[in-house]
Design a protein around this motif. Sequence first.
Motif, short mmCIF file in Angstrom:
data_model
loop_
_atom_site.label_atom_id
_atom_site.label_comp_id
_atom_site.label_asym_id
_atom_site.label_seq_id
_atom_site.Cartn_x
_atom_site.Cartn_y
_atom_site.Cartn_z
N ARG A 188 0.85 -1.19 0.00
CA ARG A 188 0.00 0.00 0.00
C ARG A 188 0.89 1.24 0.00
N ILE A 189 0.51 2.21 -0.82
CA ILE A 189 1.28 3.46 -0.96
C ILE A 189 0.39 4.63 -0.56
N ILE A 190 0.88 5.44 0.37
CA ILE A 190 0.19 6.67 0.78
C ILE A 190 1.16 7.83 0.59
N GLU A 191 0.89 8.70 -0.37
CA GLU A 191 1.77 9.82 -0.68
C GLU A 191 0.95 11.11 -0.69
N PRO A 192 1.07 11.96 0.33
CA PRO A 192 0.29 13.21 0.38
C PRO A 192 0.51 14.12 -0.82
N GLN A 193 1.68 14.04 -1.47
CA GLN A 193 1.92 14.88 -2.64
C GLN A 193 1.07 14.48 -3.83
N GLY A 194 0.54 13.28 -3.81
CA GLY A 194 -0.22 12.77 -4.95
C GLY A 194 0.64 11.86 -5.81
N LEU A 195 0.04 10.83 -6.37
CA LEU A 195 0.76 9.84 -7.16
C LEU A 195 0.67 10.17 -8.65
N ARG A 196 1.83 10.25 -9.28
CA ARG A 196 1.86 10.50 -10.72
C ARG A 196 1.60 9.21 -11.49
N TYR A 197 2.22 8.11 -11.05
CA TYR A 197 1.97 6.80 -11.66
C TYR A 197 2.44 5.72 -10.69
N ILE A 214 -3.33 -3.66 -9.55
CA ILE A 214 -2.98 -2.32 -9.08
C ILE A 214 -4.24 -1.47 -9.02
N SER A 215 -4.49 -0.91 -7.85
CA SER A 215 -5.60 0.04 -7.69
C SER A 215 -4.98 1.38 -7.29
N LYS A 216 -5.17 2.41 -8.12
CA LYS A 216 -4.52 3.70 -7.88
C LYS A 216 -5.56 4.80 -7.74
N GLY A 217 -5.42 5.57 -6.66
CA GLY A 217 -6.22 6.77 -6.48
C GLY A 217 -5.35 8.00 -6.61
N GLU A 218 -5.86 9.14 -6.17
CA GLU A 218 -5.10 10.39 -6.30
C GLU A 218 -3.85 10.39 -5.43
N LYS A 219 -3.98 9.93 -4.18
CA LYS A 219 -2.86 9.94 -3.25
C LYS A 219 -2.56 8.57 -2.66
N LYS A 220 -3.29 7.56 -3.04
CA LYS A 220 -3.11 6.23 -2.48
C LYS A 220 -3.13 5.18 -3.60
N ALA A 221 -2.46 4.06 -3.32
CA ALA A 221 -2.48 2.95 -4.27
C ALA A 221 -2.36 1.65 -3.51
N HIS A 222 -2.90 0.60 -4.10
CA HIS A 222 -2.83 -0.74 -3.51
C HIS A 222 -2.37 -1.72 -4.58
N VAL A 223 -1.31 -2.45 -4.28
CA VAL A 223 -0.76 -3.46 -5.19
C VAL A 223 -0.90 -4.81 -4.52
N SER A 224 -1.45 -5.79 -5.24
CA SER A 224 -1.68 -7.11 -4.66
C SER A 224 -1.18 -8.20 -5.60
N PHE A 225 -0.47 -9.17 -5.04
CA PHE A 225 0.04 -10.32 -5.79
C PHE A 225 -0.33 -11.57 -4.99
N LYS A 226 -1.31 -12.33 -5.50
CA LYS A 226 -1.80 -13.51 -4.79
C LYS A 226 -1.88 -14.70 -5.73
N PRO A 227 -0.76 -15.32 -6.05
CA PRO A 227 -0.82 -16.51 -6.92
C PRO A 227 -1.40 -17.70 -6.17
N THR A 228 -2.24 -18.45 -6.84
CA THR A 228 -2.74 -19.69 -6.26
C THR A 228 -1.62 -20.71 -6.23
N MET A 229 -1.87 -21.84 -5.55
CA MET A 229 -0.83 -22.86 -5.49
C MET A 229 -0.51 -23.39 -6.89
N ALA A 230 -1.53 -23.50 -7.72
CA ALA A 230 -1.30 -23.97 -9.09
C ALA A 230 -0.46 -22.96 -9.87
N GLN A 231 -0.71 -21.68 -9.66
CA GLN A 231 0.07 -20.65 -10.36
C GLN A 231 1.51 -20.57 -9.86
N GLN A 232 1.74 -20.99 -8.61
CA GLN A 232 3.09 -20.96 -8.07
C GLN A 232 3.98 -22.04 -8.67
#
Length: 921
Positions: A188-197, A214-232
């Motif tokens: 999770r990314i929290i940047e008060p200056q705002g996220l450019r990318y 990747i879920s990106k807002g103006e000042k926050k972002a959430h990155v998630s990586f959840k491979p299943t056992m088969a994908q691993q």
Amino acid sequence: DLENLIDVEIDGFPSDSKTRNGRYQRSTSDWGYVGDLIEDDDKIGLYSYKVQSTITSRLANTMIQAKMVNNAKRPQQIVFDVQVPKGAFIDNFTMDINGITFTSHIREKSEARKMYSQAKARGKAAGIVRSNALDMENFKTEVNVPPGMRIQFELHYHEMIRRRLSSYEHIISVKPGRLAKHMEVDVRIIEPQGLRYVHVPNSLGDHFDGITTISKGEKKAHVSFKPTMAQQRKCPKCSSTAVDGNFVVQYDVNRETTGGELEIFNGYFIHFFAPENLDPLPKNILFVIDVSGSMWGLKMKQTIEAMKAILSELRAADQFSLIDFNHNVRCWRDNLVSATPAQVEDAKKYIQTIQPNGGTNINEALLRATFILNEAQNLGMLDPNSVSMIVFVSDGDPTVGELKLTTIQKNVKQSIKDEFSLFCLGIGFDVDYDFLQRIATDNRGMAQRIFGNQETSAQMKNFYNQVSTPLLKKIQFNYPQESVSDVTQSSFHNYFGGSEIVVAGKVDTENLQHLESIVTATAANAELVMETLRDVEELEGFMKKDKYADPEFTKKLWAYLTVNQMMAERNTAPTAALKRNITKSILQMSLDHHIVTPFTAMLIENAEKDEIMLADQPKDPRRGCCSGTLGLTPNAPSNNNKGIPAWANVSAVPVSYMPEQRSPPVSSLSINRVDNDPHFTIHLPKSQKNICFNINSDPGNILNLVSDPGTGVVVNGQLVGAKKTENKKLNTYFGKFGFYFKSKGLKVEITTERITLKDGSYSLPLSWSDTGHIIRKQLLISVKKESNVTISVGEEMSFMVLLHRVWKNHPVNVDFLGIYIPPENQFSPEAHGLIGQFATEPEVYIHQQRPGQAPEKPQATMEVKGNKLTVTKGLQKDYRLDHVLGTDVPCWFVHNSGKGFIDGHYKDYLVPHLYSFMKRP
């Protein structure tokens, strides 16, 4: 023996359902296990592997958690081995073993070691090793877990994310080592200056393409990586994991003012300064390139390729020159020249002609570079607004001239006089990267280490790009003294485009409504004054509304910057008294902020404080902190090669050049080896000669290579035959090696299929399909996937076995093994065997060289052990660097299966079993 009583005496609980004090042990069902939990052959299951990281205004707090269970019917070691970025501060570690929780405390190092020693004396101690890798630091613990028990490890660390090439890059090592029922990386990314990318490159490989969200807002972002056992899985039916590498998140923030961003929160301020849209300053740059013998081959080829590209990027306003050095120092030009197309082209031609050889004279090379820059400045040849720098590239330690690193550091510091910057690029594993960091930091620069492989050129260009665009010089930050205190470094020599300067301090928020900063600097065309004004309460609402934001991010960033600044000041302290005072300050900061530094250690204790572990970073990275303890590896890995000795990390050298001896030597010329079908090469260090011979015996026969009753070490090899004869001859190769370490009661069997460690009835197999290592009774076995195995016994001896794979359906050839043994191994005078007998070097006299049957194969007379032999000059192969083609090694060939050079006949070296000592011929 503590190692055999760990489940009772070390971990503090037996294998039944209750501990000695009667507390109930929760079963593994508390984790909700189901039948599809995958176990390796060792019956250790990884229930979950979770990484959670939260970035609050460039401060990254990261947690790595692993939940495992021993489903075997016997106690066995469970290892938690993670990599933490260098420069990060570890602040917490906990373990939960069947309901018993171990928590951590930071102590002054000597106090922690004293408490640990007291616990060890009571048989209540185990160890954790922290050791250095390339850009990471290993944090490792081993716990012997009784059958059916579960264990949870959890490590916390924090770091400041640095901006390079206009991007912040957060790197998380994700190496679970096995399939996990639940796998998750959450950022999770929290940047008060705002996220450019926000961008997540596919750094773990195409196998995981499309899994990251990747879920990106103006000042926050959430990155998630959840491979299943088969994908691993590496393949649909594989039981091994493909998750093995770095998970990388890149991002940048919005910038509105050239004066930077001020963030004020909870009594601290952070000033992020990264102005853009400025014209670059002209630069005066000297490239100092190591061309010693160890740079021969791929490293030199890649360096030349990178330098040609870098030279093309010089601007017309820049001035430059080149210095290349081995034991001597050469200058392409004795003074700086303008980067005109003609001069750049001439420099490229010069670079192309470099042939590496000789030693390494770092001191003279750097002093020559500083002399050229100082002379140019004294003669008024430099633009007053220009930036001067040295870019130093090397792959090793000094071997010629001044050898003492502290003296070199002092000489360079005195010569540079804070007038320009030194940037250091270390290539490969042999370079003393800590020295490069010290000397660069000491002289307003930075250092970076890169791999000596096919990526060297790209990594060199990436490093250069970080310093190729100076935008400002003589930067000074000013804050109101009546409101601000304990400010970290506030003056900087240069600012480079794409980077960021960070200043922090304490601020009196009770009596202050606004904070103003004034930054002065020299730009390309003028002196700049940049002002920034911030409302003290501006961040309060935003930060308190976000449940993921770290409420102490300003305090932690200030402590992070302050400790790093004090560490740098300590390295350059002119007096012992000043160094002691700085050390005390660092220690106090470490204790106040609960962070592990070189002057503190982490104690991990249970609630009753009667079981204790110590997490300590050894002064000598090759050794653990507390010799002889369980779970501590007294010969811990010191790089990404998992403890492989330096000689095993061979670099190619020209056949005609015999490099200087280092300790231990890394040249392909200075190693005893048996490879191919089978060819023996014996290196004689005193006479600097290589003598080679072949042994032709029958498949199934076992040959003794080393038999040393004095140290109790045996090395035998069993021959396998080709699939069919060629030219009426059946070639044989080594298909199996056996190592016996009698004093430890350990045996190691290496075949083309697997590696097996045996300790009495205990047996632990390893696969060639994985990279990893195991340690038992101070014996380290390191496996490099589908490549080689290295066995190390302290610093006394080491061996490397090389795997040769052939096409499975080849009509003739079979998979086979080669073995490499350094002559520096400390065998006893009783050592014998086809290789062991040369631990005591015989006198060899080669004379009367004359033409042979072929012009390239002259003959000579060799006198050895009272025999006169006709020998032929030829080439053998060293396959450590190139598994397919090998590296040519010149040697004198002894005919008739080495008769006259080895004692007796080769049949005297046949033994009945894989672990048999031989009878002396």
